[in-house]
Design a protein around this motif. Structure first.
Motif, PDB file in Angstrom:
ATOM      1  N   PRO A  45       2.874  16.132  24.959  1.00 39.16           N
ATOM      2  CA  PRO A  45       3.573  14.841  25.024  1.00 39.16           C
ATOM      3  C   PRO A  45       2.561  13.711  24.876  1.00 39.16           C
ATOM      4  O   PRO A  45       1.354  13.923  25.039  1.00 39.16           O
ATOM      5  CB  PRO A  45       4.185  14.848  26.428  1.00 39.16           C
ATOM      6  CG  PRO A  45       3.287  15.741  27.221  1.00 39.16           C
ATOM      7  CD  PRO A  45       2.795  16.792  26.260  1.00 39.16           C
ATOM      8  N   LEU A  46       3.024  12.525  24.577  1.00 33.74           N
ATOM      9  CA  LEU A  46       2.117  11.383  24.549  1.00 33.74           C
ATOM     10  C   LEU A  46       1.530  11.183  25.941  1.00 33.74           C
ATOM     11  O   LEU A  46       2.245  11.282  26.941  1.00 33.74           O
ATOM     12  CB  LEU A  46       2.845  10.116  24.091  1.00 33.74           C
ATOM     13  CG  LEU A  46       3.253  10.087  22.632  1.00 33.74           C
ATOM     14  CD1 LEU A  46       4.049   8.823  22.327  1.00 33.74           C
ATOM     15  CD2 LEU A  46       2.041  10.191  21.723  1.00 33.74           C
ATOM     16  N   TYR A  47       0.222  10.911  25.976  1.00 31.31           N
ATOM     17  CA  TYR A  47      -0.424  10.753  27.275  1.00 31.31           C
ATOM     18  C   TYR A  47       0.160   9.548  28.012  1.00 31.31           C
ATOM     19  O   TYR A  47       0.305   8.470  27.449  1.00 31.31           O
ATOM     20  CB  TYR A  47      -1.941  10.583  27.139  1.00 31.31           C
ATOM     21  CG  TYR A  47      -2.555  10.309  28.485  1.00 31.31           C
ATOM     22  CD1 TYR A  47      -2.674  11.337  29.419  1.00 31.31           C
ATOM     23  CD2 TYR A  47      -2.915   9.024  28.867  1.00 31.31           C
ATOM     24  CE1 TYR A  47      -3.163  11.091  30.689  1.00 31.31           C
ATOM     25  CE2 TYR A  47      -3.404   8.770  30.125  1.00 31.31           C
ATOM     26  CZ  TYR A  47      -3.523   9.806  31.037  1.00 31.31           C
ATOM     27  OH  TYR A  47      -3.995   9.558  32.302  1.00 31.31           O
ATOM     28  N   ASN A  48       0.462   9.756  29.298  1.00 33.05           N
ATOM     29  CA  ASN A  48       0.957   8.702  30.179  1.00 33.05           C
ATOM     30  C   ASN A  48       0.352   8.973  31.553  1.00 33.05           C
ATOM     31  O   ASN A  48       0.583  10.031  32.136  1.00 33.05           O
ATOM     32  CB  ASN A  48       2.483   8.744  30.249  1.00 33.05           C
ATOM     33  CG  ASN A  48       3.072   7.675  31.143  1.00 33.05           C
ATOM     34  OD1 ASN A  48       2.389   7.090  31.993  1.00 33.05           O
ATOM     35  ND2 ASN A  48       4.360   7.415  30.971  1.00 33.05           N
ATOM     36  N   GLN A  49      -0.420   8.031  32.068  1.00 35.42           N
ATOM     37  CA  GLN A  49      -1.095   8.221  33.345  1.00 35.42           C
ATOM     38  C   GLN A  49      -0.110   8.544  34.477  1.00 35.42           C
ATOM     39  O   GLN A  49      -0.467   9.214  35.436  1.00 35.42           O
ATOM     40  CB  GLN A  49      -1.926   6.989  33.698  1.00 35.42           C
ATOM     41  CG  GLN A  49      -2.837   7.217  34.883  1.00 35.42           C
ATOM     42  CD  GLN A  49      -3.761   6.042  35.133  1.00 35.42           C
ATOM     43  OE1 GLN A  49      -3.674   5.009  34.476  1.00 35.42           O
ATOM     44  NE2 GLN A  49      -4.662   6.201  36.075  1.00 35.42           N
ATOM     45  N   ASP A  50       1.125   8.101  34.357  1.00 32.96           N
ATOM     46  CA  ASP A  50       2.129   8.402  35.368  1.00 32.96           C
ATOM     47  C   ASP A  50       2.357   9.904  35.522  1.00 32.96           C
ATOM     48  O   ASP A  50       2.852  10.359  36.562  1.00 32.96           O
ATOM     49  CB  ASP A  50       3.466   7.733  35.030  1.00 32.96           C
ATOM     50  CG  ASP A  50       3.407   6.217  35.132  1.00 32.96           C
ATOM     51  OD1 ASP A  50       2.484   5.696  35.805  1.00 32.96           O
ATOM     52  OD2 ASP A  50       4.280   5.564  34.538  1.00 32.96           O
ATOM     53  N   ASP A  51       2.006  10.682  34.491  1.00 29.00           N
ATOM     54  CA  ASP A  51       2.231  12.129  34.512  1.00 29.00           C
ATOM     55  C   ASP A  51       1.022  12.925  35.016  1.00 29.00           C
ATOM     56  O   ASP A  51       1.079  14.162  35.050  1.00 29.00           O
ATOM     57  CB  ASP A  51       2.602  12.621  33.111  1.00 29.00           C
ATOM     58  CG  ASP A  51       3.877  11.989  32.600  1.00 29.00           C
ATOM     59  OD1 ASP A  51       4.768  11.657  33.425  1.00 29.00           O
ATOM     60  OD2 ASP A  51       3.993  11.814  31.369  1.00 29.00           O
ATOM     61  N   ASP A  52      -0.054  12.258  35.415  1.00 25.44           N
ATOM     62  CA  ASP A  52      -1.270  12.969  35.825  1.00 25.44           C
ATOM     63  C   ASP A  52      -1.035  13.972  36.951  1.00 25.44           C
ATOM     64  O   ASP A  52      -1.657  15.034  36.970  1.00 25.44           O
ATOM     65  CB  ASP A  52      -2.362  11.986  36.262  1.00 25.44           C
ATOM     66  CG  ASP A  52      -3.114  11.382  35.087  1.00 25.44           C
ATOM     67  OD1 ASP A  52      -2.808  11.740  33.924  1.00 25.44           O
ATOM     68  OD2 ASP A  52      -4.001  10.545  35.334  1.00 25.44           O
ATOM     69  N   GLU A  53      -0.175  13.656  37.873  1.00 26.99           N
ATOM     70  CA  GLU A  53       0.055  14.554  39.015  1.00 26.99           C
ATOM     71  C   GLU A  53       1.074  15.641  38.711  1.00 26.99           C
ATOM     72  O   GLU A  53       1.263  16.566  39.506  1.00 26.99           O
ATOM     73  CB  GLU A  53       0.505  13.747  40.239  1.00 26.99           C
ATOM     74  CG  GLU A  53      -0.520  12.727  40.705  1.00 26.99           C
ATOM     75  CD  GLU A  53      -1.908  13.329  40.946  1.00 26.99           C
ATOM     76  OE1 GLU A  53      -2.000  14.418  41.541  1.00 26.99           O
ATOM     77  OE2 GLU A  53      -2.905  12.703  40.503  1.00 26.99           O
ATOM     78  N   ASN A  54       1.734  15.552  37.571  1.00 26.51           N
ATOM     79  CA  ASN A  54       2.738  16.539  37.186  1.00 26.51           C
ATOM     80  C   ASN A  54       2.642  16.768  35.673  1.00 26.51           C
ATOM     81  O   ASN A  54       3.547  16.426  34.923  1.00 26.51           O
ATOM     82  CB  ASN A  54       4.143  16.071  37.586  1.00 26.51           C
ATOM     83  CG  ASN A  54       5.177  17.145  37.398  1.00 26.51           C
ATOM     84  OD1 ASN A  54       4.868  18.334  37.395  1.00 26.51           O
ATOM     85  ND2 ASN A  54       6.421  16.735  37.201  1.00 26.51           N
ATOM     86  N   GLN A  55       1.516  17.356  35.243  1.00 23.01           N
ATOM     87  CA  GLN A  55       1.264  17.525  33.812  1.00 23.01           C
ATOM     88  C   GLN A  55       2.200  18.572  33.202  1.00 23.01           C
ATOM     89  O   GLN A  55       2.553  19.568  33.849  1.00 23.01           O
ATOM     90  CB  GLN A  55      -0.193  17.927  33.589  1.00 23.01           C
ATOM     91  CG  GLN A  55      -1.150  16.811  33.993  1.00 23.01           C
ATOM     92  CD  GLN A  55      -2.602  17.204  33.832  1.00 23.01           C
ATOM     93  OE1 GLN A  55      -2.981  18.334  34.092  1.00 23.01           O
ATOM     94  NE2 GLN A  55      -3.411  16.245  33.408  1.00 23.01           N
ATOM     95  N   ALA A  56       2.559  18.343  31.954  1.00 24.43           N
ATOM     96  CA  ALA A  56       3.432  19.256  31.213  1.00 24.43           C
ATOM     97  C   ALA A  56       2.766  20.622  31.054  1.00 24.43           C
ATOM     98  O   ALA A  56       1.530  20.730  31.045  1.00 24.43           O
ATOM     99  CB  ALA A  56       3.753  18.666  29.845  1.00 24.43           C
ATOM    100  N   ALA A  57       3.576  21.644  30.908  1.00 27.51           N
ATOM    101  CA  ALA A  57       3.063  23.011  30.731  1.00 27.51           C
ATOM    102  C   ALA A  57       2.127  23.092  29.524  1.00 27.51           C
ATOM    103  O   ALA A  57       1.109  23.797  29.570  1.00 27.51           O
ATOM    104  CB  ALA A  57       4.222  23.983  30.581  1.00 27.51           C
ATOM    105  N   SER A  58       2.442  22.380  28.451  1.00 25.14           N
ATOM    106  CA  SER A  58       1.588  22.411  27.256  1.00 25.14           C
ATOM    107  C   SER A  58       0.216  21.798  27.541  1.00 25.14           C
ATOM    108  O   SER A  58      -0.798  22.261  27.015  1.00 25.14           O
ATOM    109  CB  SER A  58       2.267  21.692  26.089  1.00 25.14           C
ATOM    110  OG  SER A  58       2.573  20.350  26.425  1.00 25.14           O
TER     111      SER A  58
END
Length: 189
Positions: A45-58
């Protein structure tokens, strides 16, 4: 015999990518003790700092593969005098969260092929700048700014006869660089 595990990152998503062909062909010039695994970046996915604590499986898959690699091989086209967005996105994911940079300390080589006469020189320079900040040990010489011409690839997809000496020289330097700078180099000597 121990092997060096090399993660290959191709900065192109195009089905008939010259850089994908180069990545597939160049690894055949490496010695048997080197094993290459292409790390997929197309599904990140496009990098988004909001996702750092719940990173995508990919993202977790990519970071795990990079962590296991003894070295890296970047093969990238040049888009608008720089690196493709998909490659920058992968670099950003691999470096985050801030204290979990999987690129740190990895020895790397950079290659690229383009139809232009300057090959991928600008993209490679921009990539070197980013990798330097990420603490990646990039092979400095020889550089390989490859122009796609007839004969670069043989009919069977390997490096063509006229290009083979140059590409073999590059691979020999890359192999020595990885052996010298890999964190597992002590295991191999």
């Amino acid at each position: 015999m121990s092997t060096y595990q090399i993660g290959v990152i191709v900065g192109s998503l195009r089905r008939d990518s010259f850089n994908q062909k180069l990545a597939t062909a160049i690894v055949k010039l490496a010695p048997a003790e080197f094993s290459f695994n292409q790390i997929q970046i197309r599904d990140l996915p496009l990098y988004n700092q909001d996702d750092d604590e719940n990173q995508a499986a990919s993202v977790i898959r990519m970071k795990t593969e990079i962590s296991k690699a003894d070295g890296l091989l970047f093969v990238t086209p040049e888009y608008n005098r720089s690196i493709p967005g998909v490659l920058k996105n992968a670099l950003d994911h691999g470096s985050r969260p801030h204290d979990q940079n999987v690129w740190t300390g990895k020895p790397a080589g950079i290659l690229g092929v383009s139809i232009g006469s300057a090959g991928t020189s600008m993209a490679q320079q921009h990539l070197r700048n980013v990798l330097s900040f990420l603490d990646v040990a990039v092979l400095r010489q020889p550089e390989a700014y490859i122009q796609h011409r007839d004969g670069l690839f043989a009919e069977d997809g390997t490096i063509g006869e006229r290009s083979r000496p140059f590409m073999q020289n590059w691979m020999d330097h890359y192999v020595a660089w990885v052996k010298q700078n890999s964190s597992c180099s002590d295991e191999h000597f």
